[in-house]
Design a protein around this motif. Structure first.
Motif, short mmCIF file in Angstrom:
data_model
loop_
_atom_site.label_atom_id
_atom_site.label_comp_id
_atom_site.label_asym_id
_atom_site.label_seq_id
_atom_site.Cartn_x
_atom_site.Cartn_y
_atom_site.Cartn_z
N LEU A 122 -4.44 -2.76 -6.04
CA LEU A 122 -3.24 -3.83 -6.26
C LEU A 122 -3.13 -4.73 -4.86
O LEU A 122 -3.45 -4.26 -3.91
CB LEU A 122 -2.09 -3.06 -6.27
CG LEU A 122 -1.95 -1.77 -7.37
CD1 LEU A 122 -0.86 -1.11 -7.06
CD2 LEU A 122 -1.98 -2.82 -8.69
N ALA A 123 -2.99 -6.07 -5.27
CA ALA A 123 -2.96 -7.02 -4.43
C ALA A 123 -1.86 -6.87 -3.54
O ALA A 123 -1.82 -7.08 -2.18
CB ALA A 123 -2.98 -8.36 -5.03
N VAL A 124 -0.73 -6.18 -4.17
CA VAL A 124 0.62 -6.23 -3.32
C VAL A 124 0.91 -4.64 -3.64
O VAL A 124 0.93 -4.23 -4.96
CB VAL A 124 1.68 -7.11 -4.19
CG1 VAL A 124 3.08 -6.94 -3.49
CG2 VAL A 124 1.27 -8.57 -3.72
N ALA A 125 1.47 -4.12 -2.54
CA ALA A 125 1.89 -2.75 -2.71
C ALA A 125 3.28 -2.70 -3.86
O ALA A 125 3.94 -3.40 -3.88
CB ALA A 125 2.39 -1.98 -1.36
N PRO A 126 3.11 -1.39 -4.43
CA PRO A 126 4.20 -1.10 -5.47
C PRO A 126 5.38 -1.06 -4.83
O PRO A 126 5.39 -0.43 -3.76
CB PRO A 126 3.58 0.08 -6.44
CG PRO A 126 2.64 0.85 -5.07
CD PRO A 126 2.12 -0.37 -4.38
N ASP A 127 6.50 -1.38 -5.61
CA ASP A 127 7.91 -0.95 -4.90
C ASP A 127 8.21 0.37 -4.94
O ASP A 127 8.80 1.05 -4.21
CB ASP A 127 9.05 -1.65 -6.12
CG ASP A 127 9.04 -2.91 -5.66
OD1 ASP A 127 8.48 -3.70 -4.70
OD2 ASP A 127 9.73 -3.60 -6.39
N LEU A 128 7.48 1.15 -5.91
CA LEU A 128 7.88 2.84 -5.85
C LEU A 128 6.87 3.49 -6.55
O LEU A 128 5.76 2.84 -7.42
CB LEU A 128 8.94 2.91 -6.73
CG LEU A 128 9.44 4.30 -7.08
CD1 LEU A 128 9.97 4.92 -5.89
CD2 LEU A 128 10.53 4.40 -8.15
N VAL A 129 6.06 4.76 -6.27
CA VAL A 129 5.21 5.45 -6.86
C VAL A 129 6.08 6.77 -7.47
O VAL A 129 6.87 7.31 -6.53
CB VAL A 129 4.07 6.01 -5.97
CG1 VAL A 129 3.09 7.01 -6.54
CG2 VAL A 129 3.37 4.85 -5.35
#
Length: 415
Positions: free
Chosen positions: A238-245
């Protein structure tokens, strides 16, 4: 929501009253269908009859046509017990009576609804059999709710009843009920960790996973779904970290080690505790695990009625975690479906599933039963995270619950 809206997300409306008051006729008139058998013989309705439908200006509802609460004899007693259990699930109660016949049965039902904070609507049915009389309401006590004159046979008063249902519906039903969309910005990403094992039937996702995906789609966010074995590669890609896992609770330990600390992490079970119940109360209740000792009893409550499988999360994994932490002599009892015990004082803790198949009223009723009995209640996800010493992280997306959890810990330490 369509006709396929899950029952747990529908407004639950119970049609209650004594035998032969016209409850089944009223349900048939409201739905425009022959849902329940209608007969002049008292006691025709045995088990509660369920009817899902769409109510104009309100949306998806689930009606319950119940057996008469005044039923007599051994079979009648069982019918009445089933009717009383329905009360735990109701968002609205419609008490059906007939002209001049309000008596102890109706008063009992009204007081039961009032004590449970369930809005009550009084329907005086069969008004076609009498002339309009100014003293029709004289036998009624002071009612906190609507009183509607109806003739189910002639379909009179039904529009007024529908409007009363809309006005009585709990506020939370009209509020936007999100699972995780408020934690993920519009257009951003959440990663959903979905183990594929014996608890995930081949060819489909389980309900909370499917509903979480739909919730993100409705928010115009996007999701990446992966197993825990591929999670590290997914995050790296992912180029940008997710908001939530979000993870299935049984994979909490592995996922916690894989997800960098700056990325918020929680579980489906915790999300559904917030959606269906009272996350703050259940976060407070989890601290009771540390007080468990040999000889204590814990109730595991799972709302769905699946057959236990190998490594079942409620029957095997949670008991093993708690016993390894607190002692092998702790006893576990189990409740499935709607069979939640009313007598709870023999338990030191209740651990509830995420309740994805339940409606919110039923979960809140169970939490209230525990509170009244002085028995702590928590849920699967919080129990597993607590035993793995990662509950702080799992509750970080929910500041109120995290604060309540820490206050409960501080209180326990002071004792």
């Amino acid at each position: 929501m369509s006709a396929k809206t899950p029952s747990g997300m529908r407004l639950h409306i119970g049609i209650l009253g004594r035998r032969n008051s016209g409850k089944s006729s009223l349900l048939n008139a409201l739905t425009g269908q022959t849902v329940s058998i209608v007969s002049d013989t008292p006691g025709t309705t045995t088990d509660p009859v369920k009817k899902p439908m769409e109510l104009h200006d309100l949306g998806p509802v689930l009606f319950f046509d119940t057996a008469g609460i005044d039923d007599s004899g051994s079979i009648g007693s069982l019918r009445a017990q089933k009717t009383e259990r329905i009360l735990e699930r109701l968002d609205i109660g419609i008490i059906v009576t007939t002209p001049y016949e309000w008596a102890e049965y109706e008063s009992y039902l009204y007081n039961e609804l009032k004590n449970r904070n369930i809005p009550a609507i009084i329907v005086i049915n069969k008004c076609d059999l009498i002339e309009d009389s100014p003293d029709l309401f004289d036998c009624l006590p002071i009612i906190d709710g609507a009183v509607i004159k109806v003739s189910a046979l002639q379909s009179r008063g039904l529009n007024q009843l529908r409007q009363a249902i809309i006005k009585s519906a709990p506020r939370f039903f009209f509020d936007e009920q999100v699972i995780l969309a408020d934690l993920v910005k519009r257009g951003n990403c959440a990663v959903l960790v979905v183990p594929v094992d014996s608890e995930a039937p081949k060819g489909r996702l389980i309900l909370p996973q499917a509903q979480a995906i739909r919730d993100l789609l409705d928010n115009h966010s996007w999701s990446v779904v992966t197993q825990e074995t591929e999670l590290a590669r997914v995050l790296d890609s992912l180029a940008v970290a997710p908001d939530l896992v979000v993870t299935d609770s049984q994979a909490f330990g592995v996922v916690d080690k894989t997800v960098p600390r700056h990325i918020p992490l929680t579980s489906f079970s915790i999300l559904f505790s917030r959606l269906k119940g009272d996350l703050v109360t259940q976060a407070q209740g989890v601290r009771a695990i540390d007080a468990l000792k040999n000889g204590d009893h814990v109730l595991i409550a799972e709302h769905c009625t699946h057959h236990p499988v190998k490594d079942d999360i409620g029957r095997e994994k949670i008991p093993a975690l708690i016993r390894s932490r607190q002692g092998q002599g702790i006893f576990f009892d189990y409740a499935q479906g709607h069979n939640f015990p009313e007598k709870l004082k023999s338990y030191q803790l209740v651990i509830h599933c995420g309740a994805c198949t339940a409606n919110r009223r039923e979960v809140l009723s169970r939490i209230q039963l525990c509170t009244d009995a002085g028995v702590p209640i928590t849920n699967y996800g919080m129990t597993i995270a607590y035993c793995l010493n990662i509950l702080d992280r799992a509750l970080e997306p929910f500041p109120d619950a995290l604060t309540a959890y820490h206050k409960a810990l501080d209180h326990a330490e002071q004792k």
